[in-house]
Scaffold this active site. Sequence first.
Site, PDB file in Angstrom:
ATOM      1  N   GLY B 171       0.817  -1.213   0.000  1.00 45.60           N
ATOM      2  CA  GLY B 171       0.000   0.000   0.000  1.00 45.60           C
ATOM      3  C   GLY B 171       0.850   1.261   0.000  1.00 45.60           C
ATOM      4  O   GLY B 171       0.585   2.209  -0.742  1.00 45.60           O
ATOM      5  N   ASP B 172       1.878   1.279   0.819  1.00 44.82           N
ATOM      6  CA  ASP B 172       2.777   2.440   0.864  1.00 44.82           C
ATOM      7  C   ASP B 172       3.389   2.700  -0.512  1.00 44.82           C
ATOM      8  O   ASP B 172       3.401   3.838  -0.993  1.00 44.82           O
ATOM      9  CB  ASP B 172       3.934   2.170   1.842  1.00 44.82           C
ATOM     10  CG  ASP B 172       3.600   2.547   3.278  1.00 44.82           C
ATOM     11  OD1 ASP B 172       2.907   3.553   3.488  1.00 44.82           O
ATOM     12  OD2 ASP B 172       4.067   1.841   4.186  1.00 44.82           O
ATOM     13  N   VAL B 173       3.941   1.655  -1.100  1.00 46.77           N
ATOM     14  CA  VAL B 173       4.650   1.839  -2.373  1.00 46.77           C
ATOM     15  C   VAL B 173       3.664   2.244  -3.473  1.00 46.77           C
ATOM     16  O   VAL B 173       3.925   3.177  -4.236  1.00 46.77           O
ATOM     17  CB  VAL B 173       5.447   0.572  -2.740  1.00 46.77           C
ATOM     18  CG1 VAL B 173       6.015   0.664  -4.150  1.00 46.77           C
ATOM     19  CG2 VAL B 173       6.576   0.362  -1.728  1.00 46.77           C
TER      20      VAL B 173
END
Lengths: 406, 406
Positions: B171-173
């Site tokens: 999700g972050d990336v």
Amino acid sequence: MTGATEPLFEGLKILDFTRALAGPTCTRMFAEMGADVIKVESAPNGDLTRQMSKIRNDRSLYYIQQNLGKQSLCVNLRDPRGIALMKELVPHMDVVVENFKPGRMASMGLDYEALKELKEDIILCSISAMGQTGPLATKPGYDYIAQAYTGVTSMIGDPNDAPSIPLLGIGDVATGVHGAFAVLAAIYHRERTGRGQHLDVALADVYYHCHEVNVHQYTGSNGEIKPTRGGRHMSYVCPAGVFRANGGDIMIMAFLHHFKDLCAAMDRPELVTKEGWTTDQERLARLDEVVALVETWLQTFPSHWDAIAKMEEHGVPVAPILTVEDTITHPHLLHRGTIRTINDRLAGEFGIPGMPIKFSEFPEDLPLEADTLGQHNAHIITEVLNHSEEELAQLRADGILNEGEF
Amino acid sequence: MANPSKTLFSGLRILDLTRAVAGPTCTRMFSELGADVIKVEAFPEGDLTRQVSKIRNERSLYFVQQNLGKKSLCVDLRNPKGLQLVKDLVPLVDVVVQNFKPGVMASMGMAYDDLKELKQDIILCSISSLGQTGSLAEKPGYDMIAQSYAGVTSMVGDPDDAPCFPQLAIGDVSTGVMGAFSVLAALYHRDRTGEGQHLDVSILDTYYHSHEASVHQYSGSNGKIEPNRTGRHMNYLAPAGVFRANGGYITIMSFLHHWKDLCAAMDRPELAEDERLGNDEGRLENLDEVIELIESWLQNFPDRDTAMDKLDEFGVPAGPVLTIAETVAHPHLRERGTVRTIDDRIAGKFEIPGLPPKFSKFPDLPEFDAPTLGEHNEEIITNILGRSDDELAELRNAGILKEKNI
């Protein structure tokens, strides 16, 4: 946020040869913001997702979700006359996006060099599972195949059992967005140099990009650290994971400096400085004990909602694990348009995930519809390509163009 | 692929106020493609990832991976003089990217409207866990928190047990890349209209965007279909999931028309037309039987890789579930630069995930270094801001600038 007068990508022209999910997500980013996207669908049946998730009136909600605002051109790509139409369209375009199996574009005479002959500064974005080059390039690929090859599946699930798979198209969608980034980077470059280029975007590369620590931990420790799945708890910070409570599970991220907040919430301030409990490394070494402590405390609340409220009061990063059903009515998701309501002329009203980015200089969602199969055949053949009505009729009669009310 | 003389984003300047993963991934997409990225690090220890994943010589491999090619300015933002330095940089940049908790930028006098005063066409990209607006906006957030609120965690793991989550920052990336796409879209808009804008990108919205079928299946069936996790097999196609083989696991996607290829590989051609098992619906109804059939066939092979050879021979979409160690050594991933080797001046050689899009008009990635803390203080203060050496010395003496060889 204020609305601008025209959609952000007004005037940008994209020829879209994509099917399924990763490719259509890429072109969706442009279509939903006003680009002119001509979606080429293989005759006779079009995008395979038109056959999937058909829930209402034989109309595929899956297809609608990924293809709002695109123009459908349904054409037989196995017929040279179909290919000729494609070649006629290329000079009208800024960008071509495709996600065929590597090699297929070349076999149709539509590889990058051929497209360049038709339009010098064309940008071709090729999206695939394993990439355009390398020993695995021509393997048939889907999200989960690339996920398996990139060590991602090995990082999901109970370490003592077979791994699990996330039941959503995380890799496909992320790959589509990487493709959209690449297309805009190429346009940025074209505007400054006048040159087009070929972009190679693969699910395998995108999934691999998401390993924030696993790859360097393994190689940087010369193989001493062997990253593997840890079920519902993180492997390099602690406590961080899914905890069981009455009536529901809770995601708690109380590692590093957040641990003291959790201790305060549990009214166990002495744990912050207790020997063997002060660092994430020490807590990881006694993970079972940490989990038992937290879960026993969670049992003192009648429901997980009360436990969440208590932790939030102390600033602990925490969340309820919502079901898809819960998300549909959640006020925050509704407020942001994270969930978006569509009213399709055939399938009626339903919810889909909205555009993830909010632009201050872009109007609210455009009132877009998904095309029925070949809906724009006539427009593209006669208006864009300037063929006569007779020619259009001939192409239809010869089965080179197809149309369908679904 | 040809090498031009300039990098793709040469001349583009970004003021980077991000930490951790999502924000730094966004600016990484630009720094690795040649943009001038000035990373402002909080005083005195800098980005918190400098403390995480320290494996060699007290240098964080995590920080190195996410910050190649950026310039580090380590400045005390709590000191008005320090804050002023950052504000002085705004007129000299094209884009500001930040991932503070919503509200922090405003409290420093750097909300979008403030930045606009400093530079009329500035583009501000705000990345957060749950968004800049809505009832959850102020909550402390991480990838897994947003994942829980997006209904994603509920779709991972055994349905009879608590959910688990992927042990990597998908999700972050993805959110970082979504941010990078939005920045380019805003530059495209600026090139045409002269206007800047504010972008609001969140992990929650990005995760939600990845529900390819669950949201519309739930809402489109008026709640009759309640999507839930199913462990290692898909819930709307079959067979599609993770299967046990000798010594490992294989992901097999032989639904729809791929089923007949698997039947051929198993030398059971009659099953392709079987009344019960001849279509996905029937196979989903008899999933246990289908799994048993495939897994007992897989037992005929001495190991995972010989079973894979057979599946490949028949064109069945399949992939071995590789461990991280296996990915690092895999020829395909190495050949494509999916796995990239870094030689850090402090931490030495190790591998990280490479930049996913491959550009034909962009040279092979240059040998970038990640900066040490405050490494570019002097260059930024004297060359970019035009302050004198005396002023630089004074800022250092007053403790407003900091440098450290980590």
